[in-house]
Write a protein that holds these residues in place. Structure first.
Motif, short mmCIF file in Angstrom:
data_model
loop_
_atom_site.label_atom_id
_atom_site.label_comp_id
_atom_site.label_asym_id
_atom_site.label_seq_id
_atom_site.Cartn_x
_atom_site.Cartn_y
_atom_site.Cartn_z
N ASP A 1 0.84 -1.21 0.00
CA ASP A 1 0.00 0.00 0.00
C ASP A 1 0.87 1.25 0.00
O ASP A 1 0.55 2.25 -0.67
N ALA A 2 1.96 1.23 0.76
CA ALA A 2 2.86 2.38 0.79
C ALA A 2 3.44 2.65 -0.58
O ALA A 2 3.57 3.82 -1.00
N THR A 3 3.80 1.60 -1.31
CA THR A 3 4.31 1.77 -2.67
C THR A 3 3.28 2.45 -3.56
O THR A 3 3.62 3.33 -4.37
N ARG A 4 2.01 2.06 -3.38
CA ARG A 4 0.95 2.66 -4.20
C ARG A 4 0.71 4.12 -3.84
O ARG A 4 0.15 4.86 -4.65
N VAL A 5 1.11 4.52 -2.65
CA VAL A 5 1.00 5.94 -2.28
C VAL A 5 2.22 6.72 -2.77
O VAL A 5 2.09 7.78 -3.38
N PHE A 6 3.41 6.19 -2.52
CA PHE A 6 4.63 6.93 -2.84
C PHE A 6 4.85 7.08 -4.34
O PHE A 6 5.36 8.12 -4.80
N THR A 7 4.49 6.07 -5.13
CA THR A 7 4.78 6.13 -6.57
C THR A 7 4.06 7.30 -7.25
O THR A 7 4.70 8.14 -7.92
N PRO A 8 2.72 7.43 -7.11
CA PRO A 8 2.09 8.61 -7.72
C PRO A 8 2.44 9.92 -7.01
O PRO A 8 2.42 10.99 -7.63
N ALA A 9 2.79 9.82 -5.73
CA ALA A 9 3.20 11.04 -5.01
C ALA A 9 4.47 11.60 -5.63
O ALA A 9 4.62 12.83 -5.78
N ILE A 10 5.40 10.73 -6.01
CA ILE A 10 6.64 11.18 -6.65
C ILE A 10 6.36 11.77 -8.04
O ILE A 10 6.99 12.75 -8.45
N ALA A 11 5.40 11.18 -8.75
CA ALA A 11 5.02 11.75 -10.05
C ALA A 11 4.49 13.17 -9.88
O ALA A 11 4.72 14.04 -10.73
N ARG A 12 3.81 13.42 -8.77
CA ARG A 12 3.26 14.74 -8.49
C ARG A 12 4.31 15.69 -7.92
O ARG A 12 4.29 16.90 -8.18
N HIS A 13 5.22 15.15 -7.11
CA HIS A 13 6.25 15.96 -6.44
C HIS A 13 7.63 15.32 -6.68
O HIS A 13 8.24 14.76 -5.76
N PRO A 14 8.14 15.38 -7.90
CA PRO A 14 9.35 14.63 -8.25
C PRO A 14 10.62 15.12 -7.55
O PRO A 14 11.60 14.39 -7.51
N GLN A 15 10.60 16.32 -6.98
CA GLN A 15 11.81 16.85 -6.35
C GLN A 15 11.88 16.56 -4.85
O GLN A 15 12.80 17.03 -4.18
N SER A 16 10.95 15.78 -4.32
CA SER A 16 10.93 15.48 -2.89
C SER A 16 11.85 14.30 -2.57
O SER A 16 11.55 13.16 -2.92
N ALA A 17 12.95 14.59 -1.89
CA ALA A 17 13.88 13.52 -1.53
C ALA A 17 13.24 12.52 -0.58
O ALA A 17 13.44 11.31 -0.69
N ARG A 18 12.46 13.02 0.38
CA ARG A 18 11.93 12.08 1.37
C ARG A 18 10.86 11.17 0.80
O ARG A 18 10.67 10.05 1.29
N LEU A 19 10.15 11.60 -0.24
CA LEU A 19 9.24 10.68 -0.90
C LEU A 19 10.01 9.53 -1.56
O LEU A 19 9.58 8.37 -1.51
N HIS A 20 11.15 9.83 -2.15
CA HIS A 20 11.98 8.78 -2.74
C HIS A 20 12.52 7.83 -1.66
O HIS A 20 12.60 6.62 -1.88
N VAL A 21 12.89 8.38 -0.50
CA VAL A 21 13.35 7.53 0.59
C VAL A 21 12.22 6.61 1.05
O VAL A 21 12.43 5.41 1.27
N GLY A 22 11.03 7.17 1.21
CA GLY A 22 9.89 6.34 1.62
C GLY A 22 9.62 5.22 0.63
O GLY A 22 9.38 4.07 1.02
N LEU A 23 9.66 5.55 -0.66
CA LEU A 23 9.47 4.51 -1.67
C LEU A 23 10.57 3.47 -1.59
O LEU A 23 10.32 2.27 -1.71
N GLY A 24 11.80 3.91 -1.35
CA GLY A 24 12.91 2.96 -1.23
C GLY A 24 12.70 1.98 -0.09
O GLY A 24 12.99 0.79 -0.23
N ILE A 25 12.22 2.46 1.05
CA ILE A 25 11.96 1.57 2.18
C ILE A 25 10.88 0.55 1.81
O ILE A 25 11.02 -0.65 2.09
N ALA A 26 9.82 1.02 1.18
CA ALA A 26 8.75 0.10 0.77
C ALA A 26 9.27 -0.93 -0.22
O ALA A 26 8.96 -2.13 -0.12
N GLN A 27 10.07 -0.49 -1.18
CA GLN A 27 10.61 -1.42 -2.18
C GLN A 27 11.54 -2.44 -1.54
O GLN A 27 11.46 -3.64 -1.83
N TYR A 28 12.42 -1.97 -0.68
CA TYR A 28 13.33 -2.90 -0.02
C TYR A 28 12.56 -3.95 0.77
O TYR A 28 12.86 -5.15 0.72
N SER A 29 11.54 -3.50 1.50
CA SER A 29 10.79 -4.40 2.35
C SER A 29 10.00 -5.42 1.55
O SER A 29 9.59 -6.45 2.09
#
Length: 373
Positions: free
Chosen positions: A179-207
């Motif tokens: 579910d977190a991946t489904r939130v972070f992925t479109p969030a990054i499309a909307r806010h591509p310059q947010s470093a912490r959104l990329h970190v959040g997606l990375g945690i979800a992907q790793y997990s």
């Protein structure tokens, strides 16, 4: 493949100090409130002036709220609370004052009061900011499941970077990684310059076992915010997990090590990536460089047990057992429960003929291994 559990510390790191800050969408503070350095003579004089105005006009909303706002700006949340409560009683419809009161309750751990305050405001005007704030209250209470619908509602009402991050991060706390991946992925499309959104997606992907995707997300975060230590903290734990991206990870850790020469973690993570993070078939690492980085890490942080351990292992691998024993003993003194340090110390003692000490360390290792099971 080396396995690890990435720590879910994103919320604590990202929100440090946020609770006492004024709400982003609130109206500007009264003109009398100036950003004065806490503890300065000017700040003390301003506080006396505002306090005198309250003493002369205790039923004045402006006097009470100006003093409360100034005290919040000075970090004096407890002192601001009674003035916020009085101002709120005088003008219950003033949104910024009500929001600041809820924030103050949250900062002081008065969670029931914060919920009640937000609820009273919701009855008058529901908005994304209040849903997000209520999510913060539930999260502070450890009620991540209760926070989820509030964060989700806030993100749907106003898909700002902050609201989307808070929703995704709460899902990480719930370990709802898909579910977190489904939130972070479109969030990054909307806010591509947010470093912490990329970190959040990375945690979800790793997990979810998507190690290379996670490494790419952390690398992207590091590129977006080169001075922010958070992406490097995660990259530093990924050496050997995504070997195909070893060079990409090492290059960014090298940049961080160079830009933060007095950061022990930066030196350590760069050393480990050079030593153990390169893909198969790469040239042998320069062990002198690795040793130098590890020694710099323990010099910068004399309590860095893991760095002492890895330095001891490096020296043992080079059959420099006397030096290795010194570093491994420091690791065990700093962290007596560090099982691997006891095991490597037992090996070094055995190689130097100190059989009684080797047996003692091996016994300690076996006990710690049994306890971990």
């Amino acid at each position: 493949m080396r396995k690890l559990l990435l720590p879910l510390v994103l919320v604590a790191v990202a929100r440090a100090g946020d609770a006492a800050q004024p709400p982003k969408s609130a109206p500007p503070k009264p003109a009398a409130v100036q950003a004065l350095r806490p503890g300065s003579e000017q700040a003390a004089a301003a506080e006396r002036r505002l306090s005198e105005a309250v003493r002369r006009n205790p039923d004045s909303f402006d006097a009470q709220y100006q003093l409360a706002s100034f005290l919040l700006q000075q970090g004096k949340v407890q002192a601001a609370l009674p003035h916020l409560e009085r101002a709120r009683a005088i003008d219950p419809a003033h949104y910024a004052c009500g929001h600041d009161l809820a924030l103050a309750f949250l900062e002081l751990g008065k969670l029931a009061e914060a919920r009640a305050q937000i609820g009273s405001m919701m009855a008058a005007h529901e908005n994304a900011e209040l849903h997000n704030l209520l999510g913060n209250v539930e999260e502070r209470a450890g009620n991540f499941a209760g926070a989820d619908p509030e964060y989700e509602r806030a993100a749907h009402l106003a898909p700002t970077e902050e609201h989307l991050f808070d929703w995704g991060n709460n899902l990480l706390q719930l370990r709802a990684f898909e579910d977190a991946t489904r939130v972070f992925t479109p969030a990054i499309a909307r806010h591509p310059q947010s470093a912490r959104l990329h970190v959040g997606l990375g945690i979800a992907q790793y997990s979810r076992g998507q190690y290379e995707d996670a490494a790419k997300s952390f690398c992207q975060a590091a590129d977006l915010a080169p001075a922010d230590p958070r992406p490097y903290q995660f990259l530093g734990e990924m050496y050997g997990v995504a070997p195909a991206l070893g060079d990409e990870i090492t290059r960014r850790l090298a940049r961080f090590s160079k830009s933060q020469p007095r950061n022990a973690q930066a030196q350590f993570h760069y050393a480990m990536s050079l030593w153990k993070g390169q893909p198969a078939g790469s040239p042998s690492p320069d062990l002198r460089q690795v040793e130098g980085l590890l020694r710099r890490a323990v010099t910068l942080d004399a309590k860095f047990a893991k760095a002492f351990l890895e330095l001891g292992i490096l020296l043992s691998d080079q059959q420099r057992y006397a030096e290795a024993i010194q570093e491994l003993r420091r690791a065990t003194r700093l962290e007596p429960d560090l099982a691997q340090a006891h095991y490597r110390l037992a090996q070094a003692y055995q190689r130097t003929g100190q059989k009684a000490l080797a047996a003692k360390e091996l016994e300690m290792f076996e006990r710690l291994k049994g306890e971990s099971r």
